[in-house]
Design a protein around this motif. Structure first.
Motif, PDB file in Angstrom:
ATOM      1  N   LEU A 128      49.596  27.633  37.636  1.00  0.00           N
ATOM      2  CA  LEU A 128      50.570  27.099  38.588  1.00  0.00           C
ATOM      3  C   LEU A 128      51.633  28.134  38.919  1.00  0.00           C
ATOM      4  O   LEU A 128      52.014  28.298  40.089  1.00  0.00           O
ATOM      5  CB  LEU A 128      51.223  25.837  38.018  1.00  0.00           C
ATOM      6  N   LEU A 129      52.111  28.841  37.917  1.00  0.00           N
ATOM      7  CA  LEU A 129      53.134  29.857  38.146  1.00  0.00           C
ATOM      8  C   LEU A 129      52.626  30.944  39.086  1.00  0.00           C
ATOM      9  O   LEU A 129      53.329  31.363  40.019  1.00  0.00           O
ATOM     10  CB  LEU A 129      53.569  30.473  36.812  1.00  0.00           C
ATOM     11  N   ALA A 130      51.404  31.416  38.864  1.00  0.00           N
ATOM     12  CA  ALA A 130      50.832  32.463  39.720  1.00  0.00           C
ATOM     13  C   ALA A 130      50.736  31.986  41.167  1.00  0.00           C
ATOM     14  O   ALA A 130      51.079  32.715  42.107  1.00  0.00           O
ATOM     15  CB  ALA A 130      49.458  32.868  39.205  1.00  0.00           C
ATOM     16  N   LEU A 131      50.285  30.757  41.365  1.00  0.00           N
ATOM     17  CA  LEU A 131      50.111  30.232  42.720  1.00  0.00           C
ATOM     18  C   LEU A 131      51.447  29.991  43.413  1.00  0.00           C
ATOM     19  O   LEU A 131      51.582  30.207  44.624  1.00  0.00           O
ATOM     20  CB  LEU A 131      49.305  28.940  42.669  1.00  0.00           C
ATOM     21  N   MET A 132      52.466  29.571  42.660  1.00  0.00           N
ATOM     22  CA  MET A 132      53.756  29.278  43.273  1.00  0.00           C
ATOM     23  C   MET A 132      54.579  30.539  43.536  1.00  0.00           C
ATOM     24  O   MET A 132      55.396  30.576  44.461  1.00  0.00           O
ATOM     25  CB  MET A 132      54.548  28.300  42.398  1.00  0.00           C
ATOM     26  N   VAL A 133      54.356  31.576  42.748  1.00  0.00           N
ATOM     27  CA  VAL A 133      55.077  32.835  42.953  1.00  0.00           C
ATOM     28  C   VAL A 133      54.403  33.683  44.029  1.00  0.00           C
ATOM     29  O   VAL A 133      55.046  34.493  44.697  1.00  0.00           O
ATOM     30  CB  VAL A 133      55.180  33.617  41.624  1.00  0.00           C
ATOM     31  N   GLU A 134      53.105  33.469  44.230  1.00  0.00           N
ATOM     32  CA  GLU A 134      52.315  34.293  45.164  1.00  0.00           C
ATOM     33  C   GLU A 134      52.967  34.482  46.542  1.00  0.00           C
ATOM     34  O   GLU A 134      52.985  35.601  47.062  1.00  0.00           O
ATOM     35  CB  GLU A 134      50.916  33.694  45.304  1.00  0.00           C
ATOM     36  N   PRO A 135      53.553  33.450  47.175  1.00  0.00           N
ATOM     37  CA  PRO A 135      54.154  33.676  48.494  1.00  0.00           C
ATOM     38  C   PRO A 135      55.339  34.650  48.484  1.00  0.00           C
ATOM     39  O   PRO A 135      55.712  35.185  49.532  1.00  0.00           O
ATOM     40  CB  PRO A 135      54.624  32.276  48.923  1.00  0.00           C
ATOM     41  N   LEU A 136      55.914  34.887  47.308  1.00  0.00           N
ATOM     42  CA  LEU A 136      57.071  35.776  47.195  1.00  0.00           C
ATOM     43  C   LEU A 136      56.673  37.222  46.917  1.00  0.00           C
ATOM     44  O   LEU A 136      57.515  38.120  46.971  1.00  0.00           O
ATOM     45  CB  LEU A 136      58.005  35.288  46.081  1.00  0.00           C
ATOM     46  N   ILE A 137      55.393  37.455  46.596  1.00  0.00           N
ATOM     47  CA  ILE A 137      54.941  38.777  46.174  1.00  0.00           C
ATOM     48  C   ILE A 137      54.717  39.682  47.387  1.00  0.00           C
ATOM     49  O   ILE A 137      54.121  39.281  48.388  1.00  0.00           O
ATOM     50  CB  ILE A 137      53.649  38.675  45.338  1.00  0.00           C
ATOM     51  N   VAL A 138      55.186  40.907  47.272  1.00  0.00           N
ATOM     52  CA  VAL A 138      55.067  41.878  48.362  1.00  0.00           C
ATOM     53  C   VAL A 138      53.620  42.352  48.488  1.00  0.00           C
ATOM     54  O   VAL A 138      52.811  42.186  47.575  1.00  0.00           O
ATOM     55  CB  VAL A 138      55.979  43.100  48.117  1.00  0.00           C
ATOM     56  N   GLU A 139      53.311  42.935  49.623  1.00  0.00           N
ATOM     57  CA  GLU A 139      51.981  43.506  49.831  1.00  0.00           C
ATOM     58  C   GLU A 139      51.728  44.594  48.798  1.00  0.00           C
ATOM     59  O   GLU A 139      52.601  45.414  48.511  1.00  0.00           O
ATOM     60  CB  GLU A 139      51.895  44.086  51.241  1.00  0.00           C
ATOM     61  N   ALA A 181      39.460  30.256  29.991  1.00  0.00           N
ATOM     62  CA  ALA A 181      39.680  29.546  31.252  1.00  0.00           C
ATOM     63  C   ALA A 181      40.579  30.365  32.181  1.00  0.00           C
ATOM     64  O   ALA A 181      40.310  30.471  33.392  1.00  0.00           O
ATOM     65  CB  ALA A 181      40.305  28.179  30.974  1.00  0.00           C
ATOM     66  N   LEU A 182      41.630  30.960  31.640  1.00  0.00           N
ATOM     67  CA  LEU A 182      42.533  31.776  32.469  1.00  0.00           C
ATOM     68  C   LEU A 182      41.812  33.007  33.009  1.00  0.00           C
ATOM     69  O   LEU A 182      42.009  33.398  34.164  1.00  0.00           O
ATOM     70  CB  LEU A 182      43.756  32.200  31.651  1.00  0.00           C
ATOM     71  N   THR A 183      40.960  33.596  32.192  1.00  0.00           N
ATOM     72  CA  THR A 183      40.188  34.761  32.629  1.00  0.00           C
ATOM     73  C   THR A 183      39.248  34.395  33.769  1.00  0.00           C
ATOM     74  O   THR A 183      39.146  35.120  34.771  1.00  0.00           O
ATOM     75  CB  THR A 183      39.390  35.356  31.460  1.00  0.00           C
ATOM     76  N   LEU A 184      38.561  33.267  33.638  1.00  0.00           N
ATOM     77  CA  LEU A 184      37.666  32.817  34.702  1.00  0.00           C
ATOM     78  C   LEU A 184      38.438  32.487  35.973  1.00  0.00           C
ATOM     79  O   LEU A 184      38.019  32.824  37.081  1.00  0.00           O
ATOM     80  CB  LEU A 184      36.867  31.603  34.229  1.00  0.00           C
ATOM     81  N   PHE A 185      39.583  31.840  35.812  1.00  0.00           N
ATOM     82  CA  PHE A 185      40.380  31.480  36.985  1.00  0.00           C
ATOM     83  C   PHE A 185      40.934  32.728  37.674  1.00  0.00           C
ATOM     84  O   PHE A 185      41.162  32.722  38.885  1.00  0.00           O
ATOM     85  CB  PHE A 185      41.522  30.547  36.585  1.00  0.00           C
ATOM     86  N   SER A 186      41.122  33.801  36.918  1.00  0.00           N
ATOM     87  CA  SER A 186      41.598  35.047  37.524  1.00  0.00           C
ATOM     88  C   SER A 186      40.577  35.616  38.507  1.00  0.00           C
ATOM     89  O   SER A 186      40.946  36.309  39.454  1.00  0.00           O
ATOM     90  CB  SER A 186      41.913  36.092  36.438  1.00  0.00           C
ATOM     91  N   ILE A 187      39.297  35.331  38.272  1.00  0.00           N
ATOM     92  CA  ILE A 187      38.256  35.762  39.216  1.00  0.00           C
ATOM     93  C   ILE A 187      38.499  35.094  40.563  1.00  0.00           C
ATOM     94  O   ILE A 187      38.443  35.738  41.622  1.00  0.00           O
ATOM     95  CB  ILE A 187      36.854  35.411  38.684  1.00  0.00           C
ATOM     96  N   TYR A 188      38.776  33.790  40.520  1.00  0.00           N
ATOM     97  CA  TYR A 188      39.081  33.037  41.741  1.00  0.00           C
ATOM     98  C   TYR A 188      40.342  33.595  42.408  1.00  0.00           C
ATOM     99  O   TYR A 188      40.362  33.839  43.623  1.00  0.00           O
ATOM    100  CB  TYR A 188      39.268  31.563  41.400  1.00  0.00           C
ATOM    101  N   LEU A 189      41.397  33.814  41.615  1.00  0.00           N
ATOM    102  CA  LEU A 189      42.651  34.308  42.179  1.00  0.00           C
ATOM    103  C   LEU A 189      42.487  35.693  42.803  1.00  0.00           C
ATOM    104  O   LEU A 189      43.009  35.962  43.893  1.00  0.00           O
ATOM    105  CB  LEU A 189      43.733  34.360  41.095  1.00  0.00           C
TER     106      LEU A 189
END
Length: 289
Positions: A128-139, A181-189
């Motif tokens: 959740l943290l990764a997905l919610m912070v993502e819009p704030l991350i620079v290119e 689970a986090l490692t697998l989800f990182s593939i998706y991210l």
């Protein structure tokens, strides 16, 4: 006064580096190394009194004044949303999210959201943290998630992360499953965020000599046999710093040279697809609150 305003304006434009679990053995090393490089830091801590002490220590030791401590409780989705709200109030872009926070509980504990606490902190709240912070991350910014070598010794039940999938609570096994689970989800991210030019990688510090290791009785019994495999926190932080500096995405970094595709952890495509689908349904629900 004009110069001060210009300095403040320039600071507001500098993207920050977020370190979760910043006061832990690994987190404090990563934070210090980034502070020494002059990076603007947000130390995301559950225990803010320890975070404030580390903030002042780093400012004094490194001369880096651009360090902020913020409260983050990964034990619930509400804690993640509260942190992201405070982060947005800073009105600064994000250069990197370094997710170092993790727990390994001795007994089964339930989170406020109805999940086993180890799974909540290490996997669900991290996602959740990764997905919610993502819009704030620079290119070309980074998300670095911390995995564990223990992931190699477990499989995921089909219904994971539901509590019903954990029929018998074994601390090491649940911890390892949360990291798998986090490692697998990182593939998706890494796949979905590639088009946004955000680099997503995993850091595997190996077995690090931290309080998390020594609190576990199984590790205590195995200590003599594993002594040559255990790293100090400084060596464990190497993989995180390598992942943070890489232009590659979708990889697991370990030690000073090892780098493998995260997709090598994928053993069951059916489990992977269900995990990602179930997790994203939950994440979208929580992000809408």
């Amino acid at each position: 006064m004009a110069n001060n305003n210009q300095d403040n304006g320039a600071q507001q434009l500098r993207p920050v580096y977020i370190v979760t679990g910043a006061t832990g053995a690994m987190g404090s090393i990563i934070s210090r190394q980034l502070a020494e490089q002059g990076k603007p830091l947000v130390l995301a801590c559950r225990r803010t009194e320890r975070g404030m002490a580390l903030t002042e220590e780093l400012k004094s030791a490194t001369g880096n004044a651009d360090i902020t401590c913020m409260h983050l409780d990964m034990g619930s989705f509400g804690g993640v949303r509260e942190f992201v709200g405070s982060l947005k109030a800073l009105n600064r872009p994000v250069a990197a999210l370094i997710n170092n926070a993790a727990v390994l509980t001795r007994t089964r504990e339930m989170s406020a959201d109805g999940y086993e606490r180890t799974v909540q902190v290490n996997f669900l709240s991290a996602a959740l943290l990764a997905l919610m912070v993502e819009p704030l991350i620079v290119e070309d910014g980074h998300i670095v998630l911390t995995t564990s070598h223990m992931r190699n010794f477990v499989t995921l039940p089909f219904e994971f992360p539901a509590v019903s999938a954990i029929s018998r609570f074994m601390p090491l096994a649940v911890y390892a499953q949360s990291k798998l689970a986090l490692t697998l989800f990182s593939i998706y991210l890494s796949t979905t965020m590639r088009t946004k030019r955000i680099i997503v990688n995993m850091a595997d510090p190996g077995l690090v000599n931290t309080g998390m290791l020594t609190m576990n009785r199984l590790f205590n019994r195995m200590a003599e046999h594993m002594a040559t495999l255990i790293h100090n926190p400084e060596n464990g932080a190497i993989s995180t710093m390598r992942a943070l500096e890489s232009k590659d995405t979708g990889f697991i970094f370990k030690g000073v040279e090892n780098q493998v595709k995260a997709s090598t952890t994928l053993k069951s495509r059916e489990v992977f697809i269900k995990l990602c689908n179930d997790t994203m349904r939950l994440m979208k629900k929580e992000m809408a609150k």
